[in-house]
Design an enzyme around this catalytic site. Structure first.
Site, PDB file in Angstrom:
ATOM      1  N   ASP A 220     -49.157 -86.646 -37.138  1.00  0.00           N
ATOM      2  CA  ASP A 220     -50.272 -87.209 -36.383  1.00  0.00           C
ATOM      3  C   ASP A 220     -51.606 -86.844 -37.009  1.00  0.00           C
ATOM      4  O   ASP A 220     -52.506 -87.684 -37.131  1.00  0.00           O
ATOM      5  CB  ASP A 220     -50.208 -86.789 -34.910  1.00  0.00           C
ATOM      6  CG  ASP A 220     -49.870 -85.321 -34.709  1.00  0.00           C
ATOM      7  OD1 ASP A 220     -49.534 -84.637 -35.701  1.00  0.00           O
ATOM      8  OD2 ASP A 220     -49.939 -84.851 -33.561  1.00  0.00           O
ATOM      9  N   ASP A 244     -42.463 -94.777 -43.922  1.00  0.00           N
ATOM     10  CA  ASP A 244     -42.627 -96.211 -43.728  1.00  0.00           C
ATOM     11  C   ASP A 244     -43.969 -96.507 -43.066  1.00  0.00           C
ATOM     12  O   ASP A 244     -44.712 -97.399 -43.481  1.00  0.00           O
ATOM     13  CB  ASP A 244     -41.474 -96.728 -42.872  1.00  0.00           C
ATOM     14  CG  ASP A 244     -41.335 -98.241 -42.902  1.00  0.00           C
ATOM     15  OD1 ASP A 244     -42.005 -98.889 -43.728  1.00  0.00           O
ATOM     16  OD2 ASP A 244     -40.548 -98.768 -42.102  1.00  0.00           O
TER      17      ASP A 244
END
Length: 357
Positions: A220, A244
């Site tokens: 994050d 990804d």
């Protein structure tokens, strides 16, 4: 080194436009570098393969790929496939799993003229490609997802020491060829056993590369760091799903998904594949951006050059990147980059930059 045999799988949507453009540029770069021409082997995949062979990825295609040096894979539009093909593992995922293409290497480089959000961005995401939170790729059989009741869905994530070690080595070896820094991205503060093991094993591997600087970031926090200071990062290694997501973010920071290349490799097989999708809304219009597919093909040549110690192939790989950069620098760009050039015109500009024509 003689001629290489490369598969060419056009795929769906814009694939039949951008994959031949990439092959054309490969041919020009090989000639300019004094390398032998490649032997292209067309193979069916995607919607057209369903119509002709009854499968999006025919077993005949898979068997043929096993005998080739490497291949170019165009984008697929599996969401538009009829059932039962839509619900099976897509061609890209199936090939990664079948050939154990454990390393997905995704650079993000800001080219002059490409309207990057952060000029100076030049980093690489090294994504573990066979384990982690993508359940359909992490098991020998079955999808890794199941529903014990209609109201409960469960997926498992798999991390193995072997899987983490080999992707970490890929990242550190790559960093030695670049600026000598690796950032491990994880969520070990919450996922202490799975993501924690990923971080711990990466640190263990780092001890074998004392010349490479290593640090780590939570997933994050990493999204924020990339938005604020992407040019500071060099090689980023992470698990499947995190890689990804981050690679789409870094592609946009560097300018566009249309410039985002990748290769999927193991020790013995390699597959070039642009990061973007099949863009069915513009398919057949001649305006698709082939740059990412071209750059992916260049990466594949570079991988083959290292594997076979082929200097001419390495020169060809470098020519492809410099050709794309040269075309963009001269203001030749497709509509997604704010230009007016079509696929064919952009390919001509890249070929001209390679050959000096």
């Amino acid at each position: 080194m003689g001629s290489y045999r490369l598969g060419i799988l056009e795929g769906d949507g814009i694939g039949p436009e951008i994959v031949p453009a990439a092959a054309r540029v490969v041919d020009a770069a090989l000639a300019a570098a004094g390398a032998e021409p490649v032997d292209w082997v067309p193979l069916p995949v995607g919607a057209s393969a369903i119509q002709e062979h009854g499968a999006a990825l025919p077993e005949s295609t898979v068997d043929a790929l096993g005998g080739l040096d490497a291949w170019l894979l165009g984008p697929h539009d599996n969401a538009a496939y009829p059932e039962p093909h839509r619900s099976t593992l897509n061609p890209s995922g199936a090939l990664r799993k079948r050939f154990d293409l454990f390393a997905n290497i995704r650079p993000a480089k800001a080219f002059p003229g490409a309207r990057a959000l952060e000029a100076g961005t030049d980093l690489v995401i090294v994504r573990e490609n066979t384990q982690g939170f993508y359940a359909d790729r992490s098991t020998f059989a079955g999808s890794g997802e199941f529903m014990p009741t209609p109201d409960v869905a469960i997926a498992h994530a798999i991390f193995t020491r072997h899987g983490v070690e080999r992707i970490a080595h890929e990242a550190f070896r790559l960093a030695r060829r670049r600026r000598g820094r690796v950032t491990v991205v994880h969520k070990a503060n919450v996922l202490r056993l799975t993501s924690g093991m990923f971080l711990d094993v990466c640190r263990e591997v780092a001890a074998r590369y004392p010349d490479v600087t290593v640090d780590d970031e939570h997933i994050d926090a990493m999204t924020v760091h990339l938005l604020r200071r992407a040019p500071e990062f060099d090689v980023i290694v992470t698990e499947n799903m995190f890689g990804d997501i981050l690679s789409d973010l870094t592609a946009e920071i560097a300018g566009s998904l249309g410039l985002a290349p990748s290769v999927n490799v193991s020790g013995t097989h390699g597959m070039a594949q642009a990061t973007h999708g099949s863009a069915p809304d513009i398919a057949g219009q001649g305006v698709a951006n082939p740059a990412a597919m071209m750059l992916s093909a260049g990466m594949l040549l570079d991988w083959l050059a290292a594997r076979h110690d082929d200097e001419a192939l390495g020169r060809a790989a470098a020519l492809i990147e410099s050709g794309v950069a040269g075309a963009l620098r001269e203001g030749v760009a497709t509509p997604d980059l704010g230009g007016s050039a079509g696929t064919e015109a952009f390919a001509e500009a890249v070929e001209g930059a390679i050959t000096g024509g």
